[in-house]
Motif scaffolding. Structure first.
Motif, PDB file in Angstrom:
ATOM      1  N   ALA A 199      39.210  22.570  41.398  1.00  0.00           N
ATOM      2  CA  ALA A 199      39.177  21.784  40.507  1.00  0.00           C
ATOM      3  C   ALA A 199      37.850  21.904  39.384  1.00  0.00           C
ATOM      4  CB  ALA A 199      39.385  20.346  41.051  1.00  0.00           C
ATOM      5  N   ASN A 200      36.828  22.018  39.792  1.00  0.00           N
ATOM      6  CA  ASN A 200      35.576  22.203  39.191  1.00  0.00           C
ATOM      7  C   ASN A 200      35.643  23.447  38.419  1.00  0.00           C
ATOM      8  OD1 ASN A 200      34.243  20.093  40.423  1.00  0.00           O
ATOM      9  ND2 ASN A 200      33.099  21.237  41.928  1.00  0.00           N
ATOM     10  N   LEU A 201      36.187  24.537  38.814  1.00  0.00           N
ATOM     11  CA  LEU A 201      36.454  25.775  37.836  1.00  0.00           C
ATOM     12  C   LEU A 201      37.234  25.557  36.573  1.00  0.00           C
ATOM     13  CD1 LEU A 201      37.264  28.675  40.232  1.00  0.00           C
ATOM     14  CD2 LEU A 201      35.371  28.313  39.096  1.00  0.00           C
ATOM     15  N   GLN A 202      38.213  24.609  36.712  1.00  0.00           N
ATOM     16  CA  GLN A 202      39.138  24.303  35.560  1.00  0.00           C
ATOM     17  C   GLN A 202      38.292  23.380  34.341  1.00  0.00           C
ATOM     18  OE1 GLN A 202      42.391  24.915  35.072  1.00  0.00           O
ATOM     19  NE2 GLN A 202      42.570  23.437  33.217  1.00  0.00           N
ATOM     20  N   SER A 203      37.612  22.341  34.977  1.00  0.00           N
ATOM     21  CA  SER A 203      36.744  21.522  34.061  1.00  0.00           C
ATOM     22  C   SER A 203      35.840  22.110  33.416  1.00  0.00           C
ATOM     23  CB  SER A 203      36.409  20.240  34.581  1.00  0.00           C
ATOM     24  OG  SER A 203      35.650  20.447  35.846  1.00  0.00           O
ATOM     25  N   MET A 204      34.952  23.090  34.270  1.00  0.00           N
ATOM     26  CA  MET A 204      33.873  23.714  33.854  1.00  0.00           C
ATOM     27  C   MET A 204      34.394  24.907  32.866  1.00  0.00           C
ATOM     28  SD  MET A 204      31.691  23.983  37.191  1.00  0.00           S
ATOM     29  CE  MET A 204      30.879  22.494  37.993  1.00  0.00           C
ATOM     30  N   SER A 205      35.410  25.624  32.921  1.00  0.00           N
ATOM     31  CA  SER A 205      35.958  26.537  32.205  1.00  0.00           C
ATOM     32  C   SER A 205      36.268  25.879  30.860  1.00  0.00           C
ATOM     33  CB  SER A 205      37.195  27.282  32.674  1.00  0.00           C
ATOM     34  OG  SER A 205      36.950  27.914  34.026  1.00  0.00           O
ATOM     35  N   GLU A 206      36.786  24.693  30.644  1.00  0.00           N
ATOM     36  CA  GLU A 206      37.095  24.176  29.459  1.00  0.00           C
ATOM     37  C   GLU A 206      35.837  23.710  28.840  1.00  0.00           C
ATOM     38  OE1 GLU A 206      39.393  20.691  30.840  1.00  0.00           O
ATOM     39  OE2 GLU A 206      41.289  22.029  31.116  1.00  0.00           O
ATOM     40  N   SER A 207      34.866  23.324  29.572  1.00  0.00           N
ATOM     41  CA  SER A 207      33.479  22.936  28.714  1.00  0.00           C
ATOM     42  C   SER A 207      32.771  24.198  28.125  1.00  0.00           C
ATOM     43  CB  SER A 207      32.640  22.081  29.660  1.00  0.00           C
ATOM     44  OG  SER A 207      31.991  23.175  30.764  1.00  0.00           O
ATOM     45  N   LEU A 208      33.046  25.269  28.577  1.00  0.00           N
ATOM     46  CA  LEU A 208      32.437  26.639  28.197  1.00  0.00           C
ATOM     47  C   LEU A 208      33.062  27.358  26.978  1.00  0.00           C
ATOM     48  CD1 LEU A 208      31.306  28.002  31.397  1.00  0.00           C
ATOM     49  CD2 LEU A 208      29.827  26.948  29.744  1.00  0.00           C
ATOM     50  N   VAL A 209      34.315  27.015  26.834  1.00  0.00           N
ATOM     51  CA  VAL A 209      35.173  27.498  25.712  1.00  0.00           C
ATOM     52  C   VAL A 209      34.816  26.984  24.321  1.00  0.00           C
ATOM     53  CG1 VAL A 209      37.594  27.847  24.854  1.00  0.00           C
ATOM     54  CG2 VAL A 209      37.092  28.335  27.380  1.00  0.00           C
ATOM     55  N   GLY A 210      34.650  28.065  23.446  1.00  0.00           N
ATOM     56  CA  GLY A 210      34.427  27.610  22.114  1.00  0.00           C
ATOM     57  C   GLY A 210      32.861  27.542  21.576  1.00  0.00           C
ATOM     58  N   ASP A 211      32.116  27.473  22.437  1.00  0.00           N
ATOM     59  CA  ASP A 211      30.658  27.321  22.029  1.00  0.00           C
ATOM     60  C   ASP A 211      29.675  28.365  22.340  1.00  0.00           C
ATOM     61  OD1 ASP A 211      31.357  24.621  21.049  1.00  0.00           O
ATOM     62  OD2 ASP A 211      31.191  23.921  23.210  1.00  0.00           O
ATOM     63  N   ASN A 212      30.451  29.668  22.840  1.00  0.00           N
ATOM     64  CA  ASN A 212      29.282  30.381  23.269  1.00  0.00           C
ATOM     65  C   ASN A 212      29.737  32.048  22.819  1.00  0.00           C
ATOM     66  OD1 ASN A 212      27.840  29.180  25.292  1.00  0.00           O
ATOM     67  ND2 ASN A 212      29.690  28.504  26.067  1.00  0.00           N
ATOM     68  N   GLU A 213      28.850  32.792  22.391  1.00  0.00           N
ATOM     69  CA  GLU A 213      28.982  34.176  21.992  1.00  0.00           C
ATOM     70  C   GLU A 213      29.918  34.867  22.747  1.00  0.00           C
ATOM     71  OE1 GLU A 213      26.451  32.492  18.679  1.00  0.00           O
ATOM     72  OE2 GLU A 213      26.323  32.376  20.826  1.00  0.00           O
ATOM     73  N   VAL A 214      29.336  34.609  24.102  1.00  0.00           N
ATOM     74  CA  VAL A 214      29.995  35.493  25.217  1.00  0.00           C
ATOM     75  C   VAL A 214      29.789  34.504  26.489  1.00  0.00           C
ATOM     76  CG1 VAL A 214      27.871  36.514  25.852  1.00  0.00           C
ATOM     77  CG2 VAL A 214      30.227  37.637  26.612  1.00  0.00           C
ATOM     78  N   ILE A 215      30.798  34.581  27.382  1.00  0.00           N
ATOM     79  CA  ILE A 215      30.892  33.910  28.830  1.00  0.00           C
ATOM     80  C   ILE A 215      30.756  34.696  29.696  1.00  0.00           C
ATOM     81  CG2 ILE A 215      31.710  32.163  29.973  1.00  0.00           C
ATOM     82  CD1 ILE A 215      33.307  31.291  27.494  1.00  0.00           C
ATOM     83  N   LEU A 216      29.776  34.709  30.812  1.00  0.00           N
ATOM     84  CA  LEU A 216      29.956  35.366  31.808  1.00  0.00           C
ATOM     85  C   LEU A 216      30.470  34.575  32.994  1.00  0.00           C
ATOM     86  CD1 LEU A 216      28.886  37.773  33.613  1.00  0.00           C
ATOM     87  CD2 LEU A 216      26.808  36.505  34.208  1.00  0.00           C
ATOM     88  N   SER A 217      31.365  35.354  33.670  1.00  0.00           N
ATOM     89  CA  SER A 217      32.164  34.778  34.879  1.00  0.00           C
ATOM     90  C   SER A 217      31.809  35.623  36.071  1.00  0.00           C
ATOM     91  CB  SER A 217      33.816  34.779  34.732  1.00  0.00           C
ATOM     92  OG  SER A 217      34.318  36.033  34.503  1.00  0.00           O
ATOM     93  N   ILE A 218      31.327  34.771  36.933  1.00  0.00           N
ATOM     94  CA  ILE A 218      31.029  35.467  38.334  1.00  0.00           C
ATOM     95  C   ILE A 218      31.766  35.069  39.540  1.00  0.00           C
ATOM     96  CG2 ILE A 218      28.991  35.848  39.970  1.00  0.00           C
ATOM     97  CD1 ILE A 218      27.150  34.540  37.689  1.00  0.00           C
ATOM     98  N   ALA A 219      32.474  36.330  39.921  1.00  0.00           N
ATOM     99  CA  ALA A 219      33.741  36.288  40.917  1.00  0.00           C
ATOM    100  C   ALA A 219      35.012  36.139  40.349  1.00  0.00           C
ATOM    101  CB  ALA A 219      33.274  35.396  42.043  1.00  0.00           C
ATOM    102  N   THR A 220      36.003  36.393  41.089  1.00  0.00           N
ATOM    103  CA  THR A 220      37.402  36.671  40.664  1.00  0.00           C
ATOM    104  C   THR A 220      37.829  35.285  40.225  1.00  0.00           C
ATOM    105  OG1 THR A 220      37.611  38.677  41.789  1.00  0.00           O
ATOM    106  CG2 THR A 220      39.565  37.525  41.177  1.00  0.00           C
ATOM    107  N   PRO A 221      37.868  34.142  41.135  1.00  0.00           N
ATOM    108  CA  PRO A 221      38.213  32.928  40.863  1.00  0.00           C
ATOM    109  C   PRO A 221      37.686  32.271  39.436  1.00  0.00           C
ATOM    110  CG  PRO A 221      37.925  32.951  43.064  1.00  0.00           C
ATOM    111  CD  PRO A 221      37.125  34.187  42.424  1.00  0.00           C
ATOM    112  N   ALA A 222      36.488  32.577  39.317  1.00  0.00           N
ATOM    113  CA  ALA A 222      35.670  32.270  37.921  1.00  0.00           C
ATOM    114  C   ALA A 222      36.116  32.864  36.637  1.00  0.00           C
ATOM    115  CB  ALA A 222      34.186  32.060  37.880  1.00  0.00           C
ATOM    116  N   ALA A 223      36.631  34.204  36.754  1.00  0.00           N
ATOM    117  CA  ALA A 223      37.148  34.977  35.922  1.00  0.00           C
ATOM    118  C   ALA A 223      38.497  34.562  35.431  1.00  0.00           C
ATOM    119  CB  ALA A 223      36.806  36.372  36.193  1.00  0.00           C
ATOM    120  N   GLN A 224      39.462  34.312  36.450  1.00  0.00           N
ATOM    121  CA  GLN A 224      40.670  33.970  36.240  1.00  0.00           C
ATOM    122  C   GLN A 224      40.746  32.514  35.608  1.00  0.00           C
ATOM    123  OE1 GLN A 224      41.819  34.270  40.478  1.00  0.00           O
ATOM    124  NE2 GLN A 224      43.155  36.201  40.023  1.00  0.00           N
TER     125      GLN A 224
END
Length: 326
Positions: A85-110
């Motif tokens: 559940a944290n992954l979902q909300s945190m992913s949404e908060s990171l989208v749109g405001d960064n030149e690049v996003i680093l995801s660490i581990a498969t669930p974060a990337a997915q």
């Protein structure tokens, strides 16, 4: 900690190693980066040494390239603590405001990949990005996602384990059954062990709460243990190590950080260096406007034999005798 030769590292004490790795993440900065503020997002699946070292290596490499947090770099760091559940909300908060996003581990990337098909996403600590649905092909990812894989040299790791337990009749494997990347590694390890005529006992966990009981059960039935680069097991390696010592079992895990936390030895990747390698890909996106769709997935360029001297001595093994089999 001391280094012997090109790729052999002996761990003298866990506290010293941890401090050394943290200090090692700091470096001198260059003045080559533009003064414009750059925004970089980081989504880490959970807290354990391998993932944390990957993040620190990533940040250190950016710093050495001249991107310094608070000066010309804003880091938007989120840690989901293993909660979907944290992954979902945190992913949404990171989208749109960064030149690049680093995801660490498969669930974060997915999670990030399902939120945006436009923002450049880099991953690290992902074993099989094709199987995980992150890229169409490792050589030509084809979308907005690429990065570095932490697939380990499993055959070499199994050879090392069998050299440390030459009379073993049964080798145990333990991993989290819900981590697809762990199952891939476990299956490959089982195949390699059975090819040497040794029996395999596989037990799985679903949460960190299962680890102590399942590892204790496994320890009573096997002569040595192999553990993939599994997030759940990595975060509980001190418990695993204590049980292994109680039953006098050599444990070869997937990563150096897992050795430092209680394993005996491994031949594997350095996650800090893997993070640095991923940062170099990020710099291509930030500075050269590189397209992730055309950036091939990279694998580790830094493999090393890592030995926990304290554990070896507790098991009655001379650390100097631990070498990679020919």
């Amino acid at each position: 900690m001391r280094t012997i030769g090109m790729k052999k590292k002996v761990i003298l004490g866990l506290a010293t190693v941890t401090a050394g790795l943290v200090l090692g993440a700091c470096g001198n900065t260059s003045e080559s980066a533009d003064s414009e503020m750059i925004n970089v997002g980081i989504l880490q699946y959970m807290e354990h040494d391998s993932l944390t070292q990957a993040r620190k290596g990533f940040v250190s490499e950016l710093e050495e390239a001249g991107y310094v947090e608070g000066e010309n770099l804003t880091l938007n760091y989120q840690n989901a603590q293993g909660d979907q559940a944290n992954l979902q909300s945190m992913s949404e908060s990171l989208v749109g405001d960064n030149e690049v996003i680093l995801s660490i581990a498969t669930p974060a990337a997915q999670s990030l990949a399902t939120i945006t098909q436009e923002d450049p996403i880099l991953f690290t600590a992902v074993t099989d990005p094709v199987d995980a649905g992150l890229v169409a092909d490792n050589e030509a990812p084809g979308g907005n996602v690429t990065g570095t894989s932490d697939m380990v040299p499993i055959e070499e790791q199994i050879s090392l384990l069998l050299s440390l337990a030459q009379d073993a009749e049964t080798i145990g494997i333990i991993y989290n059954s819900s981590e697809a990347n762990s199952k891939i590694q476990a299956d490959l390890a089982q195949e390699a062990i059975e090819a040497e005529g040794v029996e395999v006992k596989v037990l799985t966990v679903t949460t960190t709460n299962d680890v102590q009981q399942v590892m204790t059960t496994l320890a009573q039935e096997v002569d040595a243990v192999y553990i993939p680069t599994d997030n759940t097991l990595a975060s509980t390696m001190p418990t695993v190590g204590e049980i292994a010592l109680e039953y006098k079992l050599p444990v070869v895990p997937g990563s150096a950080e897992m050795v430092e936390a209680g394993g005996l030895a491994t031949y594997g990747i350095n996650y800090e260096e893997l993070g640095r390698q991923t940062a170099k890909m990020a710099l291509k996106i930030i500075e050269d406007d590189a397209d992730p769709a055309e950036m091939a997935v990279e694998t580790s360029t830094n493999l090393e034999l890592v030995i926990n001297e304290e554990v070896a001595k507790s098991l009655g093994i001379d650390p100097e005798s631990i070498v990679l089999p020919d």
